[in-house]
Every structure is written in C-alpha cells, then in structure tokens.
Scaffold this active site. Structure first.
Site, PDB file in Angstrom:
ATOM      1  N   ASN A   1      -6.279  -3.968  -0.486  1.00  0.00           N
ATOM      2  CA  ASN A   1      -5.897  -4.743   0.646  1.00  0.00           C
ATOM      3  C   ASN A   1      -6.853  -4.637   1.908  1.00  0.00           C
ATOM      4  O   ASN A   1      -6.720  -3.562   2.468  1.00  0.00           O
ATOM      5  CB  ASN A   1      -4.601  -4.473   1.252  1.00  0.00           C
ATOM      6  CG  ASN A   1      -4.046  -5.264   2.690  1.00  0.00           C
ATOM      7  OD1 ASN A   1      -4.628  -6.296   2.714  1.00  0.00           O
ATOM      8  ND2 ASN A   1      -3.079  -4.661   3.197  1.00  0.00           N
TER       9      ASN A   1
ATOM     10  N   LYS B   1      -6.978  -5.846   4.623  1.00  0.00           N
ATOM     11  CA  LYS B   1      -6.618  -6.542   6.030  1.00  0.00           C
ATOM     12  C   LYS B   1      -7.554  -7.275   6.764  1.00  0.00           C
ATOM     13  O   LYS B   1      -8.204  -8.270   6.053  1.00  0.00           O
ATOM     14  CB  LYS B   1      -6.281  -5.150   6.733  1.00  0.00           C
ATOM     15  CG  LYS B   1      -5.354  -4.181   5.736  1.00  0.00           C
ATOM     16  CD  LYS B   1      -5.020  -2.945   6.906  1.00  0.00           C
ATOM     17  CE  LYS B   1      -4.491  -1.722   6.028  1.00  0.00           C
ATOM     18  NZ  LYS B   1      -3.290  -1.258   6.286  1.00  0.00           N
TER      19      LYS B   1
ATOM     20  N   HIS C   1       4.207  -7.464   3.524  1.00  0.00           N
ATOM     21  CA  HIS C   1       3.274  -6.592   3.741  1.00  0.00           C
ATOM     22  C   HIS C   1       4.037  -5.663   5.097  1.00  0.00           C
ATOM     23  O   HIS C   1       4.196  -6.732   5.934  1.00  0.00           O
ATOM     24  CB  HIS C   1       1.880  -6.416   3.857  1.00  0.00           C
ATOM     25  CG  HIS C   1       1.121  -5.392   4.091  1.00  0.00           C
ATOM     26  ND1 HIS C   1       0.955  -4.871   5.529  1.00  0.00           N
ATOM     27  CD2 HIS C   1       0.419  -4.625   3.209  1.00  0.00           C
ATOM     28  CE1 HIS C   1       0.172  -3.674   5.430  1.00  0.00           C
ATOM     29  NE2 HIS C   1      -0.310  -3.612   4.017  1.00  0.00           N
TER      30      HIS C   1
ATOM     31  N   GLU D   1       2.806  -4.675   7.664  1.00  0.00           N
ATOM     32  CA  GLU D   1       2.030  -5.270   9.099  1.00  0.00           C
ATOM     33  C   GLU D   1       2.602  -6.686   9.435  1.00  0.00           C
ATOM     34  O   GLU D   1       2.925  -7.052  10.270  1.00  0.00           O
ATOM     35  CB  GLU D   1       0.577  -5.174   8.843  1.00  0.00           C
ATOM     36  CG  GLU D   1      -0.001  -3.619   8.890  1.00  0.00           C
ATOM     37  CD  GLU D   1      -1.249  -3.393   8.238  1.00  0.00           C
ATOM     38  OE1 GLU D   1      -2.025  -4.139   7.978  1.00  0.00           O
ATOM     39  OE2 GLU D   1      -1.395  -2.074   8.344  1.00  0.00           O
TER      40      GLU D   1
ATOM     41  N   GLU E   1       5.809   0.624   0.066  1.00  0.00           N
ATOM     42  CA  GLU E   1       5.003   1.366   1.123  1.00  0.00           C
ATOM     43  C   GLU E   1       5.712   1.893   2.209  1.00  0.00           C
ATOM     44  O   GLU E   1       6.123   0.970   3.014  1.00  0.00           O
ATOM     45  CB  GLU E   1       4.124   0.149   1.456  1.00  0.00           C
ATOM     46  CG  GLU E   1       3.030  -0.437   0.189  1.00  0.00           C
ATOM     47  CD  GLU E   1       1.731  -0.864   0.991  1.00  0.00           C
ATOM     48  OE1 GLU E   1       0.760  -0.669   0.587  1.00  0.00           O
ATOM     49  OE2 GLU E   1       1.874  -1.835   1.727  1.00  0.00           O
TER      50      GLU E   1
ATOM     51  N   GLY F   1      -2.090   3.685   6.794  1.00  0.00           N
ATOM     52  CA  GLY F   1      -2.961   3.829   7.802  1.00  0.00           C
ATOM     53  C   GLY F   1      -2.797   5.233   8.843  1.00  0.00           C
ATOM     54  O   GLY F   1      -3.316   5.085   9.712  1.00  0.00           O
TER      55      GLY F   1
ATOM     56  N   SER G   1      -1.776   5.496   2.583  1.00  0.00           N
ATOM     57  CA  SER G   1      -2.815   6.474   2.793  1.00  0.00           C
ATOM     58  C   SER G   1      -3.201   7.056   1.507  1.00  0.00           C
ATOM     59  O   SER G   1      -3.701   8.203   1.299  1.00  0.00           O
ATOM     60  CB  SER G   1      -2.235   7.578   3.686  1.00  0.00           C
ATOM     61  OG  SER G   1      -2.046   7.017   5.069  1.00  0.00           O
TER      62      SER G   1
HETATM   63  C1  PEP Z   1      -1.879  -1.119   3.127  1.00  0.00           C
HETATM   64  O1  PEP Z   1      -2.551  -1.711   3.947  1.00  0.00           O
HETATM   65  O2  PEP Z   1      -1.242  -1.739   2.237  1.00  0.00           O
HETATM   66  C2  PEP Z   1      -1.897   0.205   2.998  1.00  0.00           C
HETATM   67  C3  PEP Z   1      -1.396   0.907   2.274  1.00  0.00           C
HETATM   68  O3  PEP Z   1      -3.071   0.992   3.885  1.00  0.00           O
HETATM   69  P1  PEP Z   1      -3.619   2.284   3.865  1.00  0.00           P
HETATM   70  O4  PEP Z   1      -3.935   2.626   2.475  1.00  0.00           O
HETATM   71  O5  PEP Z   1      -4.834   2.363   4.997  1.00  0.00           O
HETATM   72  O6  PEP Z   1      -2.630   3.179   4.309  1.00  0.00           O
END
Ligand code: PEP
Length: 250
Positions: free
Chosen positions: A10, A12, A97, A99, A169, A175, A212
C-alpha cells in the site's frame, strides 16, 4: 494445498506516475513469478493505469485502488468509481483501511458497501479491520473486529466470500514501528475466521496481517499458518527493499 502467500504493497499518498513508473520498472527487473506467492500493488489512483499497463505481462502481480466509492457514477466530486478502477486494468481495491476509517470518517457500513461494489464489478475487495490502541487497552479488540467483520457480512452474502481477501491491521501498529506479535496476530486471524464460519462462510478466506511489517519481522509473522500474507505500507515504497522482502517469506 500448498501455501500461496499474498504480499500487498500500500503506497498510500506516495508515488505519482513518474515515481510509480521507476518503481515498477525496477521491481519487475528484480522479481520473477513464483508459484508460492502473489504480489499486489496499491498505487494512488493517478498511477493506476501506468502500473497496471506495466505489469500486464506478469500474472503474479495484481494492481488495486486504495479506495473507491460504492456508487458506479454520479455527483460525488473527488471520488473514484469501481468501473473507473476496472477500466485501468486494476483488479482489487482496499476497503476500510484504517486511515480511511480514522482520518476520513469512513463507517463500517460504507466499508461493507465498498466491498459489495467491488464484488459486483468482479474485482477483489481487500477488507481491512483492526482495533485502536485505546480499544485494545480497554479489552475491546474482539468486539471491534467482530463488529467490523459483521458490517461486511451484512452486505456480502456468504457465497461471495470466496472472492474476498481480508487484512487484520491493528491501528496502533500502522506506521508506528510497533508490530503485533505473531501470536497476537494469529489469535485475531482465528477470531475473524470463527466469525466468518459462524455466519455461513465456508472455505478459507485469505487474511493478511498489516502493521509495521518489514524485512526484520516478516519471517516470524509468516511462520504462523493463520497468516496468508502481509499488507505493507512504509516498507513497500522502495523497489529494492520491497523486492527483497517479498523474496524472503516463501
Ligand atoms: C498500511 O498502510 O496498511 C500499513 C500496514 O502501513 P505500515 O506498513 O507502514 O505500518
């Protein structure tokens, strides 16, 4: 059945068409198809066509949109309709997601509508669920995740779940550099599977873990058979690093 892992990137709000082209060319040069993995890329909308065109000779790579509206067209300024996504050659879409949920107020109901709209257009929704830190600390992980799954079950009938992929997630892990332990992730994956089967979903819905993930922790996470792959943000932005990561877990 041999395990087939999904590695989903992803990006973003990173990699417009110029950067997306450079990434994709490099990534294609560094990887080749492998029977035990699928590689999914979620560029920003403006780069979808470029990436989908570039990977069309690679059946192991699937491209998806990061967000869609559930209506096929209309007066929704700034939104992206599923038929527009399929026209680019993309075959998947992220729905829910964290976000989108937490920064843009996306509701459980909207996530269900987005998943249903993707399925109607014959593309795969990658439905994300996960609890915040306050919810985890308050002992509400199970309640929150089940609520989010149930909202999609309300819109997507059991027989259609063969075409759905999910991602667990935890919001506190996205992040932040904090990752769920493999045991914690596996426990929530099992909870999701239980909730799906309790609602008549037969067959194994693939569930990815995200939060992460990086080259240092991906192997210990994927060692758990409850995980069917990973959804990765920050560590997927550099083509060399991402190619290395997807080469580790098989
Ligand atoms: C994501 O954007 O779905 C994600 C898991 O981000 P990150 O790997 O940066 O934590």
């Amino acid at each position: 059945m041999p395990r087939r892992l999904i590695y989903a990137a992803n990006w973003k709000m990173n990699h417009g068409p110029t950067a997306a082209r450079a990434f994709t060319e490099r990534f294609l040069a560094l990887t080749s198809p492998a029977a035990d993995r699928e590689l999914w890329l979620f560029p920003p909308a403006v780069s979808l066509t470029m990436v989908a065109d570039a990977v069309c000779g690679r059946p192991d790579i699937r491209v998806g949109a990061q967000n869609v509206h559930w209506e096929p067209k209309g007066a929704f300024t700034g939104e992206l309709a599923v038929p527009m996504v399929t026209e680019t050659g993309a075959r998947a879409v992220l729905a829910g997601h964290s976000e989108r949920r937490h920064l843009f107020g996306e509701t459980d109901e909207q996530v269900g509508r987005k998943a249903a709209a993707a399925l109607k257009a014959q593309i795969t929704p990658l439905v994300c669920v996960g609890e915040t830190l306050a919810e985890r600390d308050g002992g509400r992980t199970e309640q929150v995740v089940v609520r989010q799954v149930d909202a999609v079950l309300e819109r997507v009938p059991a027989e259609d779940w063969a075409r759905v992929v999910m991602a667990y997630e935890p919001v506190w892990a996205i992040g932040t550099g904090k990752t769920a332990t493999p045991d914690d992730a596996a426990q929530v994956h099992s909870l999701i599977r239980f909730e799906l089967s309790r609602n008549g979903v037969t067959g194994r819905v693939p569930i990815l873990y995200g939060g992460s993930v990086n080259k240092g922790n991906v192997l210990s996470l994927l060692a758990r058979e409850e995980l069917d792959g990973v959804l990765v943000g920050g560590a997927s932005l550099d083509a060399d690093d991402w190619a290395e990561l997807v080469g580790l877990g098989g």
